[in-house]
Design a protein around this motif. Structure first.
Motif, PDB file in Angstrom:
ATOM      1  N   GLY A  59       0.687  -1.102  -0.016  1.00  0.00           N
ATOM      2  CA  GLY A  59      -0.052   0.111   0.070  1.00  0.00           C
ATOM      3  C   GLY A  59       0.785   1.458   0.001  1.00  0.00           C
ATOM      4  O   GLY A  59       0.251   2.444  -0.437  1.00  0.00           O
ATOM      5  N   TYR A  60       2.098   1.116   0.410  1.00  0.00           N
ATOM      6  CA  TYR A  60       2.841   2.376   0.361  1.00  0.00           C
ATOM      7  C   TYR A  60       3.645   2.642  -0.949  1.00  0.00           C
ATOM      8  O   TYR A  60       3.745   4.025  -0.987  1.00  0.00           O
ATOM      9  CB  TYR A  60       3.799   1.910   1.640  1.00  0.00           C
TER      10      TYR A  60
ATOM     11  N   ARG B 184      -4.717  -8.201   8.039  1.00  0.00           N
ATOM     12  CA  ARG B 184      -5.561  -7.480   8.577  1.00  0.00           C
ATOM     13  C   ARG B 184      -6.585  -7.694   9.445  1.00  0.00           C
ATOM     14  O   ARG B 184      -7.288  -8.749   8.774  1.00  0.00           O
ATOM     15  CB  ARG B 184      -6.101  -6.453   7.375  1.00  0.00           C
ATOM     16  N   VAL B 185      -6.832  -7.338  10.490  1.00  0.00           N
ATOM     17  CA  VAL B 185      -8.104  -7.678  11.458  1.00  0.00           C
ATOM     18  C   VAL B 185      -8.837  -6.373  11.757  1.00  0.00           C
ATOM     19  O   VAL B 185      -8.328  -5.352  12.640  1.00  0.00           O
ATOM     20  CB  VAL B 185      -7.450  -8.283  12.804  1.00  0.00           C
ATOM     21  N   ASP B 186     -10.076  -6.293  11.205  1.00  0.00           N
ATOM     22  CA  ASP B 186     -10.591  -5.279  11.478  1.00  0.00           C
ATOM     23  C   ASP B 186     -11.763  -4.933  12.740  1.00  0.00           C
ATOM     24  O   ASP B 186     -12.703  -5.840  12.797  1.00  0.00           O
ATOM     25  CB  ASP B 186     -11.748  -4.610  10.215  1.00  0.00           C
ATOM     26  N   PRO B 187     -11.522  -4.247  13.752  1.00  0.00           N
ATOM     27  CA  PRO B 187     -12.186  -4.456  14.802  1.00  0.00           C
ATOM     28  C   PRO B 187     -13.637  -3.641  14.683  1.00  0.00           C
ATOM     29  O   PRO B 187     -13.801  -2.500  14.046  1.00  0.00           O
ATOM     30  CB  PRO B 187     -11.607  -3.647  15.948  1.00  0.00           C
TER      31      PRO B 187
ATOM     32  N   PRO C 283     -10.526   5.093  13.368  1.00  0.00           N
ATOM     33  CA  PRO C 283      -9.085   5.443  13.986  1.00  0.00           C
ATOM     34  C   PRO C 283      -9.315   6.458  15.145  1.00  0.00           C
ATOM     35  O   PRO C 283     -10.139   7.481  14.861  1.00  0.00           O
ATOM     36  CB  PRO C 283      -8.200   6.149  12.845  1.00  0.00           C
TER      37      PRO C 283
ATOM     38  N   GLU D 273     -10.980   6.026  17.968  1.00  0.00           N
ATOM     39  CA  GLU D 273     -11.896   5.669  18.890  1.00  0.00           C
ATOM     40  C   GLU D 273     -11.783   4.590  19.978  1.00  0.00           C
ATOM     41  O   GLU D 273     -11.066   3.599  19.449  1.00  0.00           O
ATOM     42  CB  GLU D 273     -13.227   5.304  18.173  1.00  0.00           C
TER      43      GLU D 273
ATOM     44  N   ALA E 205      -3.637   9.627  13.126  1.00  0.00           N
ATOM     45  CA  ALA E 205      -4.047   8.270  12.620  1.00  0.00           C
ATOM     46  C   ALA E 205      -4.621   8.512  11.232  1.00  0.00           C
ATOM     47  O   ALA E 205      -4.359   7.421  10.197  1.00  0.00           O
ATOM     48  CB  ALA E 205      -5.228   7.443  13.500  1.00  0.00           C
ATOM     49  N   LEU E 206      -5.634   9.497  10.911  1.00  0.00           N
ATOM     50  CA  LEU E 206      -6.274   9.365   9.573  1.00  0.00           C
ATOM     51  C   LEU E 206      -5.217   9.790   8.698  1.00  0.00           C
ATOM     52  O   LEU E 206      -4.956   9.413   7.311  1.00  0.00           O
ATOM     53  CB  LEU E 206      -7.398  10.063   9.667  1.00  0.00           C
TER      54      LEU E 206
ATOM     55  N   ASN F  22      -0.525   7.617   3.922  1.00  0.00           N
ATOM     56  CA  ASN F  22       0.671   7.178   3.300  1.00  0.00           C
ATOM     57  C   ASN F  22       0.887   5.827   3.243  1.00  0.00           C
ATOM     58  O   ASN F  22       1.330   5.347   2.342  1.00  0.00           O
ATOM     59  CB  ASN F  22       1.690   7.781   4.447  1.00  0.00           C
ATOM     60  N   THR F  23       0.370   4.984   4.070  1.00  0.00           N
ATOM     61  CA  THR F  23       0.266   3.461   3.905  1.00  0.00           C
ATOM     62  C   THR F  23      -0.978   3.036   3.048  1.00  0.00           C
ATOM     63  O   THR F  23      -0.671   1.851   2.784  1.00  0.00           O
ATOM     64  CB  THR F  23       0.271   2.772   5.147  1.00  0.00           C
ATOM     65  N   ALA F  24      -1.562   3.830   2.745  1.00  0.00           N
ATOM     66  CA  ALA F  24      -2.565   3.431   1.768  1.00  0.00           C
ATOM     67  C   ALA F  24      -2.736   3.851   0.351  1.00  0.00           C
ATOM     68  O   ALA F  24      -3.910   4.398  -0.222  1.00  0.00           O
ATOM     69  CB  ALA F  24      -4.140   3.364   2.387  1.00  0.00           C
TER      70      ALA F  24
ATOM     71  N   ARG G  96     -11.627  10.394   4.245  1.00  0.00           N
ATOM     72  CA  ARG G  96     -11.856   9.119   5.456  1.00  0.00           C
ATOM     73  C   ARG G  96     -12.030   7.875   4.964  1.00  0.00           C
ATOM     74  O   ARG G  96     -11.952   6.982   5.699  1.00  0.00           O
ATOM     75  CB  ARG G  96     -13.183   9.607   6.229  1.00  0.00           C
ATOM     76  N   ARG G  97     -12.043   7.712   3.540  1.00  0.00           N
ATOM     77  CA  ARG G  97     -12.064   6.457   3.052  1.00  0.00           C
ATOM     78  C   ARG G  97     -10.955   6.664   1.786  1.00  0.00           C
ATOM     79  O   ARG G  97     -10.865   7.702   1.201  1.00  0.00           O
ATOM     80  CB  ARG G  97     -13.213   5.968   2.513  1.00  0.00           C
TER      81      ARG G  97
ATOM     82  N   TYR H  63     -10.593   1.103   3.592  1.00  0.00           N
ATOM     83  CA  TYR H  63     -10.824   1.607   4.918  1.00  0.00           C
ATOM     84  C   TYR H  63      -9.774   1.987   5.829  1.00  0.00           C
ATOM     85  O   TYR H  63      -8.695   1.084   5.871  1.00  0.00           O
ATOM     86  CB  TYR H  63     -11.700   0.580   5.580  1.00  0.00           C
ATOM     87  N   PRO H  64      -9.769   2.967   6.704  1.00  0.00           N
ATOM     88  CA  PRO H  64      -8.561   3.366   7.651  1.00  0.00           C
ATOM     89  C   PRO H  64      -8.383   2.022   8.436  1.00  0.00           C
ATOM     90  O   PRO H  64      -9.319   1.373   8.894  1.00  0.00           O
ATOM     91  CB  PRO H  64      -9.068   4.476   8.546  1.00  0.00           C
ATOM     92  N   ARG H  65      -7.106   1.711   8.423  1.00  0.00           N
ATOM     93  CA  ARG H  65      -6.666   0.427   9.181  1.00  0.00           C
ATOM     94  C   ARG H  65      -6.768   0.729  10.731  1.00  0.00           C
ATOM     95  O   ARG H  65      -5.950   1.707  11.294  1.00  0.00           O
ATOM     96  CB  ARG H  65      -5.353   0.041   8.548  1.00  0.00           C
ATOM     97  N   VAL H  66      -7.271  -0.009  11.375  1.00  0.00           N
ATOM     98  CA  VAL H  66      -7.009  -0.173  12.980  1.00  0.00           C
ATOM     99  C   VAL H  66      -6.956  -1.606  13.275  1.00  0.00           C
ATOM    100  O   VAL H  66      -7.674  -2.311  12.998  1.00  0.00           O
ATOM    101  CB  VAL H  66      -8.391   0.149  13.431  1.00  0.00           C
TER     102      VAL H  66
ATOM    103  N   PRO I 122      -6.371  -4.375  15.984  1.00  0.00           N
ATOM    104  CA  PRO I 122      -6.512  -4.459  17.653  1.00  0.00           C
ATOM    105  C   PRO I 122      -5.338  -5.131  18.154  1.00  0.00           C
ATOM    106  O   PRO I 122      -4.816  -5.992  17.703  1.00  0.00           O
ATOM    107  CB  PRO I 122      -7.893  -5.417  17.544  1.00  0.00           C
TER     108      PRO I 122
ATOM    109  N   PRO J 182      -2.733   3.077  13.270  1.00  0.00           N
ATOM    110  CA  PRO J 182      -3.738   3.369  14.367  1.00  0.00           C
ATOM    111  C   PRO J 182      -4.309   2.343  15.014  1.00  0.00           C
ATOM    112  O   PRO J 182      -5.114   1.486  14.629  1.00  0.00           O
ATOM    113  CB  PRO J 182      -4.918   3.898  13.506  1.00  0.00           C
TER     114      PRO J 182
ATOM    115  N   LEU K 191      -5.759   0.031  18.021  1.00  0.00           N
ATOM    116  CA  LEU K 191      -6.817  -0.160  19.113  1.00  0.00           C
ATOM    117  C   LEU K 191      -6.307  -0.950  20.217  1.00  0.00           C
ATOM    118  O   LEU K 191      -6.098  -1.971  19.936  1.00  0.00           O
ATOM    119  CB  LEU K 191      -8.054  -0.370  18.713  1.00  0.00           C
TER     120      LEU K 191
END
Lengths: 292, 292
Positions: free
Chosen positions: A175-176, A204-207, A243, A245, B163-164, B169-171, B188-189, B202-205, B207, B279, B281
């Protein structure tokens, strides 16, 4: 809390994150697997130590017993797997092999692998003749007796495998910098092939939060329905964590966005891995005190 | 639970996930912002409604007051921002603008934006002359009085913005097909620019679990130390949740991997957004009953 109480949780295979200096590392198991699968070498001694689960478009290979209509995962031995692949002229790429973990049974280490055979349409007939077919995980979930902990374990293994196998499709490029990625650590991580970038890419694990919002009197629950739902179908509210939250904040924002209702106290219930196209992690929360 | 009890939680700006048909949508706010920033148009009426926070390499613009050594975020008005960018000859790309949310104060809707000025080295001197500098979030966290809810809110806004902004940069490229991605929904997307792919990103979060493992008698805690730690520094165990794991299972696996200790009951404590390069969580859990 019983880990087997949720579908897709309770995977019995220990999948220690690979460490390069382990005596029998996943990397060395991968080397053995690839050598044995790709060359003309006879498989003799190692056959019994490998258990291979093929996936086709996210669906694990599944068989069923006629007695009691129970299903089981279609684990193949190395020699069976090799013969199926050769018959249907499939050559597995590096992206198709994923280490699922190992398990010691009576002093013997069994190594479990997932393989992606989505492109191998010939394989479907080949395996169909042996009473095997590729089955959607939701179907397996519905067909499982949730009090049968062995069957629930099988479901969890299939979910784990699907999540890793499918992730390889969505992480083909960095992605970079946009370069190709290559699998490392026996398919449990990827790395950018561009030496100037070299970024490591993690599965990737999306919460996600899913919540049962209840009122202060504890006698009404807030449910939603989408236009595509069949009549009389309602569901809990749910949504992705953004992100920045906490998960309690995600519960509040999603409920407010969807219904305009402000949520009071948020109480965590439990979590469940959910192997959709993206490997979600869903967190159940119950929440009290809305006034309406 | 008090949401402000954790650093980076408790963002007061409502950042409703953008809906295309909203009367004042983030998209239309973005259009206005871009028009006003990029053309020679005079900024008159809209100036006060925009609050813009520049980020440089993940660090938010920050100022400090001489009284009490308190810091505050370096929110710029639209006209100030425009003049700074012009002086340092910076042209913002689409990837540099991120909608942080809006807030109604006394009947007026303020719209908050983050902008990425990592490439604008000239800006550092420009802003330095005005007692502004770019400060690492960890530094701000340490410099904050955690009982000051207003300061904690500012920290949460900065964390959300970072985070956003960093995620862009990574997407930059689609992981599925390798094509360039373009921002949508006011940053935001993102979406793949290849019409045959068109994947939404989607933004990567990610966990993460962080846990305090305690013994049955409740009088010893299990801590770890890394080789890079300074003497006498110890920390809680922590690690990423793998696909196919519940968070309780991640606590067990990580503890077992790192220490060989089997964990008993796992009790959820709370969660906290952590604005690292990815980002995260993080989910805090306390856990009892190891025998050693």
């Amino acid at each position: 809390m019983n880990m087997n109480s949720h579908a897709f949780a309770g995977n019995p295979i220990k999948s220690r994150t690979p460490k390069p200096r382990e005596p029998v590392s996943p990397q060395s198991a991968l080397k053995t697997l690839r050598t044995l699968l790709s060359t003309n070498s006879q498989i003799i001694s190692d056959d019994d130590f490998f258990k291979i689960l093929p996936f086709r478009k996210g669906k694990p290979l599944t068989g069923s017993t006629t007695i009691g209509l129970k299903w089981h995962l279609g684990w193949l031995s190395l020699s069976d797997c090799k013969s199926y692949l050769e018959k249907s002229q499939v050559v597995l790429t590096d992206d198709s092999l994923v280490y699922l973990g190992s398990q010691n049974e009576n002093g013997v280490d069994f190594v479990y692998w997932g393989i992606d055979v989505s492109d191998a349409s010939g394989l479907v007939d080949e395996l169909g003749a042996r009473q095997f077919c590729f089955v959607e995980l939701r179907t397996l979930m519905v067909a499982t007796d949730w009090s049968d902990s062995k069957a629930m374990s099988q479901l969890a293994i299939a979910g784990h495998g699907r999540a890793l196998v499918e992730w390889h499709n969505t992480a083909r490029f960095c992605g970079y910098c946009g370069s190709k990625t290559v699998p490392i650590e026996a398919g449990r991580r990827k790395q950018c092939s561009n030496d100037l970038c070299n970024k490591r890419i993690y599965p990737r694990v999306d919460p996600v939060v899913i919540m049962l919002v209840i009122d202060k009197e504890n006698d009404r629950a807030l449910l939603g329905r989408q236009s595509r739902f069949v009549p009389r179908m309602w569901s809990c509210l749910a949504g992705f964590i953004e992100p920045g939250e906490s998960l309690e904040e995600a519960v509040r924002r999603e409920t407010w966005e969807e219904t305009g209702i402000e949520v009071g106290e948020v109480v965590y219930h439990s979590s469940q891995p959910w192997p959709g196209f993206y490997p979600f992690l869903s967190l159940s929360l119950s929440s009290s005190s809305f006034n309406y």
